[in-house]
Scaffold this active site. Structure first.
Site, PDB file in Angstrom:
ATOM      1  N   SER A   1     -50.465 -51.763 -17.731  1.00 25.53           N
ATOM      2  CA  SER A   1     -51.314 -51.732 -16.544  1.00 25.53           C
ATOM      3  C   SER A   1     -50.659 -50.919 -15.426  1.00 25.53           C
ATOM      4  O   SER A   1     -50.382 -49.736 -15.605  1.00 25.53           O
ATOM      5  CB  SER A   1     -51.635 -53.167 -16.113  1.00 25.53           C
TER       6      SER A   1
ATOM      7  N   ASP B   1     -61.082 -53.137 -22.639  1.00 20.20           N
ATOM      8  CA  ASP B   1     -60.392 -52.900 -21.372  1.00 20.20           C
ATOM      9  C   ASP B   1     -61.214 -51.952 -20.504  1.00 20.20           C
ATOM     10  O   ASP B   1     -61.649 -50.891 -20.969  1.00 20.20           O
ATOM     11  CB  ASP B   1     -59.016 -52.294 -21.655  1.00 20.20           C
TER      12      ASP B   1
END
Length: 331
Positions: free
Chosen positions: A175, A274
């Site tokens: 991330s 995602d």
């Protein structure tokens, strides 16, 4: 990350909220901050009872404050018991996720993850504790992580000297940490690390890249109210170009050329569910077309969402991902 966010002004427990990203954080008028997803800070362990992984904490710098948690696989201790003092494993310098404003190298979530990760991947991990926004806005975190990588390269830490293979130094992150990886790899292409150390490879898991114009499944309506959009303004309010700053949008016109990545291997990991998936794939395609001389690969896991492997490291798909990392380190 969720899909919407709005600044608010309300009263809770007699404290005035001046900024809120629902389910993530609240900032109060008195300057205090509630990070709603943080897990407890835990101590390192000499030997984890389940995996045998050993961990310890080190101070990298006092000014600015940078530290790290180091992890050694059980295989190292086994080799030492057999009087083999020169058993060396790859070194992974890791940058945790958390949107640049929460999570910690020292919390329960990452301790659990790396106990499993290190036991399966057989690598020495340096998990960096960098400064967080908003107390310390970006770009400080990038400088902290670069300083941590330089510290590793100085070859002063006993575990690294004794057990680390400095010909196989990697960086990785998930991330926001994967965002940091891209920027550190680019910096490694223009700046020299101490002691002649070079980066062999880098991996980016579910990288937090974004931009002012929506792509793929990103919402067209409400794009400017989406969590990634609002979050970037929160963690780096003075960013030139806003969401089209190269630190968050590496494909924007004027960004440093990806041909300058300072490593020879690159692995980009995406997850089917995602919200950042499309940007990770575009990044992969851009690296391939950039003229970079290294080897780049894309690895996608189906039926999973953002950073699933960090939250559930013992799942089948997380194990599959860790095995892919282990292969990346050795081949």
């Amino acid at each position: 990350m969720g899909s919407t966010s709005t600044p608010v002004a309300t009263v809770a427990n007699t404290k005035v909220i001046t900024m809120e990203i629902p389910n993530f954080l609240r900032v109060y008028e008195d300057g205090t901050i509630d990070r709603l997803l943080d897990t407890p800070i835990v101590a390192p362990t000499l030997e984890d009872p389940t995996t045998g992984t050993s961990s310890k904490d080190v101070v990298i710098s006092n000014n600015p404050p940078i530290s790290a948690r180091l992890y050694l696989p059980k295989s190292i201790r086994s080799q030492e018991n057999n009087l083999n003092q020169n058993h060396e494993v790859p070194i992974l310098v890791y940058f945790h996720g958390g949107g640049f404003f929460f999570e910690s190298a020292f919390n329960q979530l990452h301790q659990n993850y790396f106990n499993v990760f290190v036991s399966q991947a057989n690598v020495l991990v340096v998990s960096v504790e960098y400064r967080l926004a908003p107390e310390t806005p970006l770009p400080a975190a990038y400088d902290d992580c670069w300083d941590a990588l330089k510290w590793v390269a100085t070859k002063t830490e006993p575990w690294l000297i004794k057990h680390g293979d400095f010909s196989r130094v990697f960086i990785g992150g998930d991330s926001a940490g994967a965002n940091i990886v891209n920027n550190i790899a680019l910096r490694a292409g223009t700046e020299v690390l101490p002691e002649g150390v070079k980066l062999l490879g880098a991996f980016l898991s579910h990288p937090y890249f974004y931009g002012s114009k929506p792509i793929g499944a990103e919402p067209v309506e409400g794009h400017e109210q989406s969590v990634p959009f609002v979050l970037w303004g929160f963690v780096y309010p003075t960013a030139p170009g806003g969401l089209d700053n190269p630190l968050i949008n590496p494909l924007v016109i004027g960004a440093p050329p990806l041909a300058g990545l300072g490593c020879s291997k690159l692995l980009i990991c995406t997850a089917e569910k995602d919200m950042f998936r499309e940007r990770g794939i575009l990044y992969y395609e851009a690296v391939k077309k950039s003229g970079w001389q290294g080897q780049v690969e894309l690895f996608e896991v189906q039926d999973e969402g953002h950073a699933f492997h960090i939250h559930n490291p013992e799942s089948g798909n997380a194990n599959k991902m860790i095995r892919r990392f282990a292969h990346f380190f050795l081949h």
